[in-house]
Design an enzyme around this catalytic site. Structure first.
Site, PDB file in Angstrom:
ATOM      1  N   HIS A 253       0.837  -1.201   0.000  1.00 33.62           N
ATOM      2  CA  HIS A 253       0.000   0.000   0.000  1.00 33.62           C
ATOM      3  C   HIS A 253       0.873   1.253   0.000  1.00 33.62           C
ATOM      4  O   HIS A 253       0.463   2.304  -0.490  1.00 33.62           O
ATOM      5  CB  HIS A 253      -0.908   0.034   1.240  1.00 33.62           C
ATOM      6  CG  HIS A 253      -2.034  -0.947   1.190  1.00 33.62           C
ATOM      7  ND1 HIS A 253      -1.890  -2.258   1.582  1.00 33.62           N
ATOM      8  CD2 HIS A 253      -3.322  -0.813   0.785  1.00 33.62           C
ATOM      9  CE1 HIS A 253      -3.046  -2.888   1.431  1.00 33.62           C
ATOM     10  NE2 HIS A 253      -3.924  -2.034   0.948  1.00 33.62           N
ATOM     11  N   ASP A 326      -4.308  -6.680  -7.508  1.00 32.54           N
ATOM     12  CA  ASP A 326      -4.573  -6.020  -6.232  1.00 32.54           C
ATOM     13  C   ASP A 326      -4.942  -4.574  -6.543  1.00 32.54           C
ATOM     14  O   ASP A 326      -4.834  -4.125  -7.690  1.00 32.54           O
ATOM     15  CB  ASP A 326      -3.333  -6.110  -5.338  1.00 32.54           C
ATOM     16  CG  ASP A 326      -3.667  -6.087  -3.851  1.00 32.54           C
ATOM     17  OD1 ASP A 326      -4.792  -5.665  -3.497  1.00 32.54           O
ATOM     18  OD2 ASP A 326      -2.813  -6.486  -3.041  1.00 32.54           O
TER      19      ASP A 326
END
Length: 583
Positions: A253, A326
């Protein structure tokens, strides 16, 4: 008719080959090819077909794709989430006007499960108003354990590392089954689980207890069982994060994790769980934003790499299902690509079939306008988009027509009948009991008589409730689950003082701060106090706690796990689990 024709040709070839193989085979082949060219398949001959038309899945997928514009093809391979409790006007526009293929339910949408069901129904209704009536994939992350995006009254389960500790594929199967029965009631038909990353880096807080453990073979077996339970509950499982996120402490992230392993380790460790899932026909795999510099010196993330997704996953491993990125809003993808729009294009070129954004794109963003323009000038790129859209549509046809799917239009008024799942509640308590591991057991069991005065230290309500039931006169010391540095110091200063008047002190350790607070009890252990440690997340946190009288590993803060930990400490059953990670 087609089958009859093929039967006659086969019989004719067999007879001809017996006599004059070189002469008789060629005319039959030419005739078959000519007939295939002259007679179009039934679905192509119809002008009014849609997703629900009664044709074979492969034939119907081809026919639907042939009727789609470039915009519809590209929209079909996009998946957007939305911020807020209900879908925005912008997301509704993407579904209704552009034919968006998939949506994702994130944790910020889900406290009110009735509203989730209503939102899913509304979006599917908009998708069905379009000409081809292609329904949405509706996805979420409901792994079990601490990754539970759909909240409300859904079950907080022991999680994957607890399954690894019990070691039973039975536990994996029914975890997948009951977790997904709950979300299926909401109309969610795709789950980004199971996580089959290995617990290789013991200091990782990214994967941790989301893993089944460090043994690659066991992770593959348990992951395949979990996926089967998910499918039987009516939800498509998605194994993640290919090709393996376990050997890094870094979070994609924030930036691109680099996993510095050689080819041999990669093939004999990282790929093993995915081989088990592929062998068992897992329908979807998520590509991870992960760099393997010894394999690809340019540092490209697997999610944007044709080498990882096409050469290895498709060609070498023989995978035929969906490949899903993702979240492309994660820095691990965009920093390498240079921009979001370029990352989206690279994801398609690498071989992904669905590209995810956690937020809904604006209608005129470059990830849309630039990609559509590229499709119109680059036929090779357009064919990649078209092939991905066909795989998505074919997967939807197989799911909606060949299984018992989650409801297209969930009924918000019946949600309470399914969430939480009543049978699942019984199972998860049993599963938790099978997972409890005695890492150290000097004075077990702590019956009321042997325990003396008990002090309970922790944060979770179920821990105190279960403790009071076993030791009614026990004292309490409460602290927050996530303590900051000041509260950690306060707990470390005050727990030993409070514990002076008790014989047995039971403390829950969930992170490094609560572990530091627990260490303050070491001097009391030297003075004869019985210190009992409940590790309610990673067991790594309590390594080196040999000074404690008893250490029980639960791997989760689930209410079922806390109940089981207290029961094991009180001597109601022997802790049968085996720690699924080594020193």
């Amino acid at each position: 008719m087609k089958a009859l024709f093929q039967t006659k040709i086969a019989a004719r070839q067999k007879k001809s080959l017996t006599k004059k193989p070189a002469v008789s085979f060629a005319p039959a082949l030419v005739f078959a090819l000519a007939l295939a060219t002259l007679l179009p398949r039934a679905a192509f001959a119809q002008d009014d077909i849609n997703f629900w038309s009664d044709y074979p899945n492969e034939e119907l997928a081809d026919a639907l794709v042939s009727r789609m514009s470039d915009e519809e093809l590209y929209a079909q391979i996009l998946m957007f989430g939305w911020a807020g409790a209900e879908p925005s006007d912008l997301l509704n526009e993407w579904v209704g006007s552009r034919g968006l293929g998939s949506v994702k339910v994130f944790g910020w949408n889900t406290d009110n499960t009735r509203l989730v069901a209503r939102s899913v129904k509304s979006l599917q209704e908009k998708a069905q108003k379009r000409g081809l009536q292609i329904p949405l994939f509706v996805a979420t992350d409901q792994e079990g354990g601490w990754i539970r995006h759909v909240k409300g009254n859904t079950s907080i389960t022991p999680g994957n590392l607890a399954i690894g500790a019990s070691g039973y594929p039975y536990d994996a199967y029914y975890s997948g089954y009951y977790i997904n029965k709950e979300i299926a009631a909401l109309g969610i038909n795709m789950n980004f689980a199971p996580t089959v990353d290995l617990f290789t880096d013991k200091n990782s807080s990214i994967i941790g207890t989301r893993s089944f453990g460090e043994n690659a073979r066991y992770a593959g077996i348990l992951g395949a069982a979990w996926a089967k339970g998910c499918l039987d509950a009516g939800v498509i499982p998605t194994a993640k994060h290919f090709p393996g996120h376990g050997d890094t402490q870094n979070d994609s992230h924030i930036y691109l994790p680099s996993i510095n392993i050689d080819q041999k380790t990669f093939e004999e460790r990282e790929l093993v769980p995915f081989k088990y899932l592929i062998k068992n026909d897992v329908p979807a795999i998520m590509s991870g934003h992960l760099s393997f510099p010894q394999l690809r010196p340019n540092g490209e993330p697997a999610s944007l790499s044709e080498y990882f997704l096409t050469e290895i996953l498709r060609n070498k491993l023989g995978y035929k299902g969906l490949i899903i990125t993702d979240d492309m809003m994660m820095n691990g993808a965009t920093m390498y690509a240079g921009s979001v729009s370029r990352a989206f294009r690279m994801a398609v070129e690498a071989g992904n079939d669905i590209v995810i954004s956690s937020t809904t794109a604006q209608l005129d963003e470059p990830l849309w306008t630039g990609t559509i323009a590229l499709m119109k000038r680059d036929s090779n790129f357009r064919e990649k988009v078209k092939a991905a859209a066909r795989r998505v549509i074919l997967s939807k046809l197989k799911y909606y027509k060949n299984t018992k799917p989650a409801p297209l239009y969930p009924n918000e008024n019946t949600i309470d009948q399914f969430i939480p799942d009543k049978d699942g509640q019984k199972f998860f308590l049993d599963q938790a009991c099978r997972s409890i591991t005695a890492a150290r057991a000097k004075s077990l069991p702590f019956t009321r008589e042997r325990a003396g005065k008990v002090l309970l230290c922790g944060s979770e309500p179920q821990f105190f409730k279960a403790g009071k039931e076993r030791w009614p006169s026990s004292g309490e010391f409460r602290f927050n689950y996530s303590m900051g540095p000041n509260e950690t110091q306060w707990a470390a200063d005050n727990i030993p003082q409070t514990a002076q008047g008790y014989d047995t002190i039971i403390i829950c350790v969930a992170d490094q701060n609560s572990a530091n607070a627990a260490k303050s009890l070491k001097p009391l252990a030297a003075r004869g106090k019985k210190i009992v440690i409940f590790a309610i997340m990673s067991p790594v946190l309590v390594q080196g706690f040999d000074w404690a009288d008893t250490i029980l590993l639960g791997y989760s803060y689930s209410p079922y796990t806390l109940e089981a930990l207290v029961g094991a400490a009180a001597g109601e059953f022997d802790a049968p689990g085996v720690e699924p990670i080594g020193e």
